[in-house]
Design a protein around this motif. Sequence first.
Motif, PDB file in Angstrom:
ATOM      1  N   VAL B  48       0.829  -1.186  -0.122  1.00 21.66           N
ATOM      2  CA  VAL B  48      -0.236   0.114   0.110  1.00 21.66           C
ATOM      3  C   VAL B  48       0.841   1.276  -0.010  1.00 21.66           C
ATOM      4  N   THR B  49       1.937   1.293   0.756  1.00 21.45           N
ATOM      5  CA  THR B  49       2.805   2.450   0.899  1.00 21.45           C
ATOM      6  C   THR B  49       3.163   2.837  -0.456  1.00 21.45           C
ATOM      7  N   ASP B  50       3.622   1.502  -1.430  1.00 18.05           N
ATOM      8  CA  ASP B  50       4.202   2.025  -2.652  1.00 18.05           C
ATOM      9  C   ASP B  50       3.231   2.672  -3.648  1.00 18.05           C
ATOM     10  N   LEU B  51       1.726   2.163  -3.496  1.00 20.27           N
ATOM     11  CA  LEU B  51       0.659   2.650  -4.205  1.00 20.27           C
ATOM     12  C   LEU B  51       0.582   4.173  -3.718  1.00 20.27           C
ATOM     13  N   LEU B  52       0.824   4.374  -2.479  1.00 18.54           N
ATOM     14  CA  LEU B  52       0.663   5.921  -2.017  1.00 18.54           C
ATOM     15  C   LEU B  52       1.590   6.818  -2.661  1.00 18.54           C
ATOM     16  N   ILE B  53       2.802   6.221  -2.606  1.00 21.86           N
ATOM     17  CA  ILE B  53       3.854   6.904  -3.240  1.00 21.86           C
ATOM     18  C   ILE B  53       3.593   7.306  -4.822  1.00 21.86           C
ATOM     19  N   SER B  54       3.206   6.519  -5.451  1.00 22.41           N
ATOM     20  CA  SER B  54       2.896   6.706  -6.960  1.00 22.41           C
ATOM     21  C   SER B  54       1.814   7.748  -6.807  1.00 22.41           C
TER      22      SER B  54
END
Lengths: 456, 456
Positions: B48-54
């Motif tokens: 989820v954190t990577d999705l949020l960064i994108s």
Amino acid sequence: MKVVKFGGSSLADAKHIKRVFDIVHSDNERRIIVVSAPGKRHENDTKVTDLLISCGLHAINNEDPSPYIEQVVARYKEIADDLILPPTIIETIQNDLLVRLAGDKNNPEQYLDCIKASGEDNHAKLVACYFQEQGVKAKYMNPREAGLIVSNEHGNAQVLPKSYEKLRRLRESCELIIFPGFFGYGQNGGIFTFSRSGSDVTGSILAYAVKADVYENFTDVDAVFSVNPTFVEQPKEIKELTYREMRELSYAGFTVLHEEALIPAIQAGIPVQIKNTNNPRARGTTILRTRENQNGPVVGIASATGFCSIYVSKYLLNREIGFGRKLYAILEEFGISYEHTPSGIDDVTVIIKENQLQEDEEEVLLKRLESELVADEVHIQHSLALIMVVGEGMRHNIGTMARAANALAKADVNIEMINQGSSEVSMMFAVKEVDEKKAVQALYEEFFAEVALPIG
Amino acid sequence: MKVVKFGGSSLADAKHIKRVFDIVHSDNERRIIVVSAPGKRHENDTKVTDLLISCGLHAINNEDPSPYIEQVVARYKEIADDLILPPTIIETIQNDLLVRLAGDKNNPEQYLDCIKASGEDNHAKLVACYFQEQGVKAKYMNPREAGLIVSNEHGNAQVLPKSYEKLRRLRESCELIIFPGFFGYGQNGGIFTFSRSGSDVTGSILAYAVKADVYENFTDVDAVFSVNPTFVEQPKEIKELTYREMRELSYAGFTVLHEEALIPAIQAGIPVQIKNTNNPRARGTTILRTRENQNGPVVGIASATGFCSIYVSKYLLNREIGFGRKLYAILEEFGISYEHTPSGIDDVTVIIKENQLQEDEEEVLLKRLESELVADEVHIQHSLALIMVVGEGMRHNIGTMARAANALAKADVNIEMINQGSSEVSMMFAVKEVDEKKAVQALYEEFFAEVALPIG
């Protein structure tokens, strides 16, 4: 051509001077002879240089120096008589001494250096006289005349580069040159002596100046031993040694040669040959730039006591840029030069010579390190011995460390510290001083005893 | 009481969250639960954190972030549905995300940190909701409300000491506290995230603040392995580890825990327990101040590649006061922090992380070292691996070095460097990167295989 230096014991009396003559005479490549002051003739004898120091100190303190002068003159006279030299030589020496003694005492260091230097200077005149008496074209050469100009540092004079050009002319001399060691002349015309082993320094400078093929250093041992003979009986002699190996060995207490004395010869890549005046046929030890590796990975083992280690630990130290600079700046303020600095992740240990730290300073230093480096822990370990296991190429010899570490483990010696891999030619172990002897013996046994088998 | 942190994989889906519930429920000492953002459910899943960064980056570049928002919300919704939570929770999360996305983009870092932090923040709300649904008195705790104030460093926030007093009150809560990891609030009220493993940091801070009896860190491994499992099959698990040992191991690549995250817990001397969410009965690994030494001198072996060594040699270096300071001052100018500095008599080697030195910088640095230190030789060796052999008290264990060096010799590994004796708990070997694996295997064989026999 060869530059040949003879130590004090090699010139202590007529018997030895005759040997020196034979040695020089036997090889006409030996063109420049560097002479020390007469040394000890026996265990309890006094070196002429020490007599001269007493003489000078008495004069400076307005006490009567004459008993010492008489002893000095007597030493030369005995030698001159035994060599059946014309009496004029002793008159020359006596007058020279009186002139020096009458010198200006307002600069005591200058005065003392002038008196000390007379030991070599006058002995060179005497030796030259003897060579001439034997019908050899020999000539006493005064360092000023030869152009040996040095820095104005009493007891620690450094040769000035401009000296070399003039000194090079010695090469052209058709006469055998007898050159006094130990001193040169400052630009002010005063006499300045070198540091200890000053005659070695002179020989090394001359070898460099005349581009000698070899610098022969005659002393009273057959060769450099591979290990301290007080630790191991009849240790192996070293036939060949590289400059780097000698440097690492002498660092940890091999005192056959004062390595700084050799710097000029080393710079010029001139082989240095250590030979025994009393046994000139012995091959001796040759110190040179590179050598054939005949005898396994290790050429010598040396050790020295009197070290301590300062331990500084700080969590996340290795992420801290500038920590090293701060640490070494503090040490520098205390005038401390360090030997080694093995480091962990959060700690560094600085190994220094114990004598650099007075007891009262110690506490101050540790407190400052702790506060200024914001260290978690600072403590000091005293009475360590450093052991150098030395040999060209050992760094790339797989298993050498295993053999050394095994030998120490078998001897029940704890390794306080290891420093290996920076120097190409040595492994350093720190052990407790009480373990020094058995550690050295164990390492010698491992690397030099015939039975030693490689591991791994 | 216990502070318990669960990693992303332990909270990736409903199945895991139910496990987490059982784990917490099974021990009513577990009072403060630190929650990460949902991690990967399978190999090719996205955190989820990577999705949020994108999502955040698109918004900053005025590109449509909605596909990412939808994926994030979908992740939470799937979990909520599987846990049969009231739909309000997803509305809450969705609105929260929209508010963050509508935030001020003039400070992109601030904006991005705010979006990233939502992963933990919203998951904490969801987890709290689930606990409540199970009839547990649980409460989502916002870090601002709790008083977790940090420095204004995006992605590298540091807790401010004044936070602890207020955080300590969490101890008094009669409700179970569900606390989002990874971020705190700056004094300006903005959100600032911690460095990587940020949830570990949060747990460690809370453990310190409430003086927890233990800080449990639930992840997806049964324990810390004694050696890299890609090098050795089924390596021994470590039951107990001291802080110092963990630090030395994680330094050389043990990434189970990001050791800096533990500093607060370490300072308070709180035991850190690493446990497996998927196998909570496994004993796990306990990291504590001191431990019983059960298993020989070595507890673990770690290794890391990507190091190089800069070699500086200068004749008579060790007589030169101030050399160290000059050397480290130059390194500091290049922003280089060094790992180790083994030294010989006339040389010193500085081991650094290779990535600290750009190719173009390298030549400049070497040239400067050579000229400013008036060095005889300066060169660099690339592609080195450091191997840490770690264990409390090994320093005083005679023969440990012998065993290690033997093992490496038998494996035909050349030891480029050894650094031993500064750290009380480790020996460091530098070897060529190509030798890393067989070196580690040989050392493991020596110190962990049943057959291993002590030498010496």
